[in-house]
Design a protein around this motif. Structure first.
Motif, PDB file in Angstrom:
ATOM      1  N   PHE A  41       0.832  -1.211   0.000  1.00 42.56           N
ATOM      2  CA  PHE A  41       0.000   0.000   0.000  1.00 42.56           C
ATOM      3  C   PHE A  41       0.865   1.260   0.000  1.00 42.56           C
ATOM      4  N   ASP A  42       0.715   2.018  -1.075  1.00 37.46           N
ATOM      5  CA  ASP A  42       1.596   3.166  -1.338  1.00 37.46           C
ATOM      6  C   ASP A  42       1.334   4.311  -0.366  1.00 37.46           C
ATOM      7  N   ASN A  43       2.356   4.699   0.359  1.00 36.96           N
ATOM      8  CA  ASN A  43       2.289   5.897   1.193  1.00 36.96           C
ATOM      9  C   ASN A  43       3.520   6.788   0.980  1.00 36.96           C
ATOM     10  N   GLY A  44       4.267   6.478  -0.077  1.00 42.24           N
ATOM     11  CA  GLY A  44       5.459   7.254  -0.403  1.00 42.24           C
ATOM     12  C   GLY A  44       6.747   6.664   0.136  1.00 42.24           C
ATOM     13  N   VAL A  45       6.632   5.826   1.162  1.00 40.77           N
ATOM     14  CA  VAL A  45       7.844   5.224   1.729  1.00 40.77           C
ATOM     15  C   VAL A  45       7.668   3.728   1.989  1.00 40.77           C
ATOM     16  N   ASN A  46       6.694   3.104   1.346  1.00 37.69           N
ATOM     17  CA  ASN A  46       6.454   1.676   1.582  1.00 37.69           C
ATOM     18  C   ASN A  46       7.440   0.786   0.834  1.00 37.69           C
ATOM     19  N   ARG A  47       8.148   1.331  -0.152  1.00 36.33           N
ATOM     20  CA  ARG A  47       9.123   0.562  -0.918  1.00 36.33           C
ATOM     21  C   ARG A  47      10.540   0.836  -0.398  1.00 36.33           C
ATOM     22  N   TYR A  48      11.403  -0.168  -0.539  1.00 36.41           N
ATOM     23  CA  TYR A  48      12.804   0.039  -0.179  1.00 36.41           C
ATOM     24  C   TYR A  48      13.429   1.097  -1.085  1.00 36.41           C
ATOM     25  N   PRO A  49      14.378   1.866  -0.563  1.00 39.68           N
ATOM     26  CA  PRO A  49      15.030   2.886  -1.394  1.00 39.68           C
ATOM     27  C   PRO A  49      16.018   2.261  -2.375  1.00 39.68           C
ATOM     28  N   ASP A  50      16.425   3.044  -3.353  1.00 35.34           N
ATOM     29  CA  ASP A  50      17.440   2.610  -4.309  1.00 35.34           C
ATOM     30  C   ASP A  50      18.732   2.327  -3.541  1.00 35.34           C
ATOM     31  N   PRO A  51      19.219   1.078  -3.531  1.00 34.38           N
ATOM     32  CA  PRO A  51      20.416   0.760  -2.745  1.00 34.38           C
ATOM     33  C   PRO A  51      21.682   1.413  -3.279  1.00 34.38           C
ATOM     34  N   GLN A  52      21.661   1.837  -4.545  1.00 36.57           N
ATOM     35  CA  GLN A  52      22.836   2.484  -5.134  1.00 36.57           C
ATOM     36  C   GLN A  52      22.645   3.991  -5.350  1.00 36.57           C
ATOM     37  N   GLN A  53      21.491   4.514  -4.923  1.00 36.47           N
ATOM     38  CA  GLN A  53      21.231   5.967  -4.946  1.00 36.47           C
ATOM     39  C   GLN A  53      21.548   6.603  -6.316  1.00 36.47           C
ATOM     40  N   GLY A  54      21.003   6.001  -7.359  1.00 37.10           N
ATOM     41  CA  GLY A  54      21.347   6.387  -8.728  1.00 37.10           C
ATOM     42  C   GLY A  54      21.109   7.855  -9.052  1.00 37.10           C
ATOM     43  N   LYS A  55      19.912   8.372  -8.737  1.00 38.87           N
ATOM     44  CA  LYS A  55      19.601   9.768  -9.065  1.00 38.87           C
ATOM     45  C   LYS A  55      20.496  10.731  -8.303  1.00 38.87           C
ATOM     46  N   LEU A  56      20.705  10.444  -7.045  1.00 43.20           N
ATOM     47  CA  LEU A  56      21.513  11.319  -6.204  1.00 43.20           C
ATOM     48  C   LEU A  56      22.971  11.311  -6.643  1.00 43.20           C
ATOM     49  N   ALA A  58      24.086  10.650  -9.608  1.00 48.01           N
ATOM     50  CA  ALA A  58      24.174  11.321 -10.905  1.00 48.01           C
ATOM     51  C   ALA A  58      24.241  12.836 -10.728  1.00 48.01           C
ATOM     52  N   LEU A  59      23.471  13.342  -9.774  1.00 47.04           N
ATOM     53  CA  LEU A  59      23.466  14.785  -9.511  1.00 47.04           C
ATOM     54  C   LEU A  59      24.795  15.219  -8.900  1.00 47.04           C
ATOM     55  N   LEU A  60      25.311  14.463  -7.949  1.00 43.25           N
ATOM     56  CA  LEU A  60      26.610  14.780  -7.361  1.00 43.25           C
ATOM     57  C   LEU A  60      27.725  14.680  -8.393  1.00 43.25           C
ATOM     58  N   SER A  61      27.615  13.714  -9.277  1.00 45.07           N
ATOM     59  CA  SER A  61      28.596  13.558 -10.353  1.00 45.07           C
ATOM     60  C   SER A  61      28.643  14.803 -11.231  1.00 45.07           C
ATOM     61  N   GLU A  62      27.473  15.353 -11.520  1.00 42.38           N
ATOM     62  CA  GLU A  62      27.396  16.566 -12.341  1.00 42.38           C
ATOM     63  C   GLU A  62      27.972  17.769 -11.593  1.00 42.38           C
ATOM     64  N   ILE A  63      27.659  17.882 -10.308  1.00 46.17           N
ATOM     65  CA  ILE A  63      28.114  19.019  -9.515  1.00 46.17           C
ATOM     66  C   ILE A  63      29.623  18.981  -9.295  1.00 46.17           C
ATOM     67  N   LYS A  64      30.153  17.816  -8.996  1.00 48.25           N
ATOM     68  CA  LYS A  64      31.566  17.671  -8.639  1.00 48.25           C
ATOM     69  C   LYS A  64      32.448  17.254  -9.811  1.00 48.25           C
ATOM     70  N   ASP A  65      31.842  16.918 -10.931  1.00 49.92           N
ATOM     71  CA  ASP A  65      32.575  16.470 -12.118  1.00 49.92           C
ATOM     72  C   ASP A  65      33.406  15.220 -11.804  1.00 49.92           C
ATOM     73  N   ILE A  66      32.751  14.279 -11.149  1.00 52.11           N
ATOM     74  CA  ILE A  66      33.369  13.008 -10.782  1.00 52.11           C
ATOM     75  C   ILE A  66      32.442  11.883 -11.246  1.00 52.11           C
ATOM     76  N   PRO A  67      32.947  10.848 -11.930  1.00 50.39           N
ATOM     77  CA  PRO A  67      32.076   9.743 -12.364  1.00 50.39           C
ATOM     78  C   PRO A  67      31.364   9.078 -11.186  1.00 50.39           C
ATOM     79  N   THR A  68      30.149   8.618 -11.429  1.00 52.87           N
ATOM     80  CA  THR A  68      29.388   7.964 -10.361  1.00 52.87           C
ATOM     81  C   THR A  68      30.092   6.716  -9.833  1.00 52.87           C
ATOM     82  N   LYS A  69      30.886   6.068 -10.661  1.00 49.98           N
ATOM     83  CA  LYS A  69      31.589   4.855 -10.224  1.00 49.98           C
ATOM     84  C   LYS A  69      32.645   5.162  -9.166  1.00 49.98           C
TER      85      LYS A  69
END
Length: 345
Positions: A41-56, A58-69
């Motif tokens: 039942f969806d309440n915004g936090v019922n699912r586990y989060p992305d274990p690799q934090q892909g979106k975050l 990617a954003l840090l990679s753009e800001i810091k100019d460092i590959p996500t790997k």
């Protein structure tokens, strides 16, 4: 240097836990997830989060100019530091070097992980004793912690001194850059390709104004990041933290404008502190705080507490006798602080 030689044998042999979300890639909105035993039942936090934090990442990679790997995220920088200890230091065998006065969690985590400490105090002007550090390192010395800009002194270390340490230390060098965004010195993340034994940690708690979400950042070679990913908890960055970080990092010029304001207030604060009679020294600062030497740190600390102002008394730290650490606040907070400091007798 062969990083594999520095990793604990049990860690090299460890098979990492594979979470449900690690095993499946390519998530789309219309998929039916029946793999992780979540409440449906969806309440915004019922699912586990992305274990690799892909979106975050990617954003840090753009800001810091460092590959996500080359990025690993932790539940605060303290989790990142703890992972580093556990990856490279064998309990009751290995040792690490710290440079007091410095961030207290390096010692706490060493004790927690049953790792011996070698303390080599900074010079009188809070710079590392390079030759002493290298001389004290032995075959069991796995980590060297460098905090620059340094907490609690506030100054940046000499770039030459840091380079000599990184280039000649035979273990992992961890440069803690929690306050780098307030400094004119370049970040060492730009030099990661040169030094396979270098780890740089940063945080969203200071310049990015997100202390409440507890998010630390580790930048290192892909080899080191892979090791740390092996031992990190599967869902260590929760969904709310990831969403809030993405939200605030996406606001154009938010952080840069706040940093500009803090640096302006830092200069004004230092200027005003010069006229406080019982302050005998104001130490140079590349951070969002100022360390000052007073006549009686315990007395002045207690007086400020009585006036409703909370600062840090650093007088027990090596080289910091009778010093107080003052965080740069808003213009109004700084005005109140200066007024109270002048009124104290």
């Amino acid at each position: 240097m062969n990083i594999q030689d520095l990793i604990r044998p049990t860690i090299k042999a460890l098979k990492p836990y594979s979470s449900a979300r690690d095993e499946f890639q390519g998530v789309t909105d219309d998929m039916v997830f029946l793999d992780a035993n979540e409440n449906p039942f969806d309440n915004g936090v019922n699912r586990y989060p992305d274990p690799q934090q892909g979106k975050l990442k990617a954003l840090l990679s753009e800001i810091k100019d460092i590959p996500t790997k080359n990025i690993l995220l932790g539940n605060g920088s303290d989790e990142v530091l703890d992972l580093i200890y556990r990856a490279f230091c064998e309990p009751n065998q290995d040792n690490v070097i710290i440079l007091p006065p410095t961030y207290g969690m390096y010692e706490v985590l060493a004790n927690l992980n049953a790792i011996s400490l070698k303390k080599i105090n900074l010079t009188a002007d809070f710079q590392p004793k390079v030759e002493a550090v290298l001389a004290q390192a032995d075959s069991k010395t796995k980590l060297l912690f460098i905090c620059s800009p340094n907490n609690p002194s506030g100054n940046s270390f000499s770039q030459d001194a840091i380079e000599r340490l990184v280039a000649n230390f035979k273990g992992i060098v961890v440069i803690d850059e929690a306050y780098i965004d307030f400094s004119n010195e370049p970040s060492w993340i730009n030099r990661l390709p040169e030094f396979p034994n270098l780890i740089v940690t940063q945080t969203l708690s200071k310049a990015f104004a997100m202390a409440g979400i507890r998010l630390g950042i580790c930048y290192a070679s892909t080899e080191i990041i892979q090791v740390l990913n092996t031992i990190k908890p599967p869902y260590n960055i929760n969904e709310l933290t990831q969403k809030k970080a993405v939200e605030l990092l996406s606001i154009k010029d938010l952080t840069s404008n706040q940093i500009t304001e803090i640096l302006k207030e830092r200069s004004l604060l230092i200027s005003e502190l010069k006229s406080v009679s019982y302050i005998s020294k104001i130490y140079p600062s590349d951070a969002n705080f100022v360390l000052v030497k007073v006549d009686d740190a315990n007395k002045r600390y207690n007086q400020l507490i009585e006036k409703g102002i909370v600062i840090r008394n650093r007088t027990t730290q090596p080289g910091c006798e009778n010093t107080l650490r003052l965080t740069v606040g808003t213009s109004e907070e700084n005005r109140i602080l200066i007024g109270v400091l002048h009124d104290l007798s």
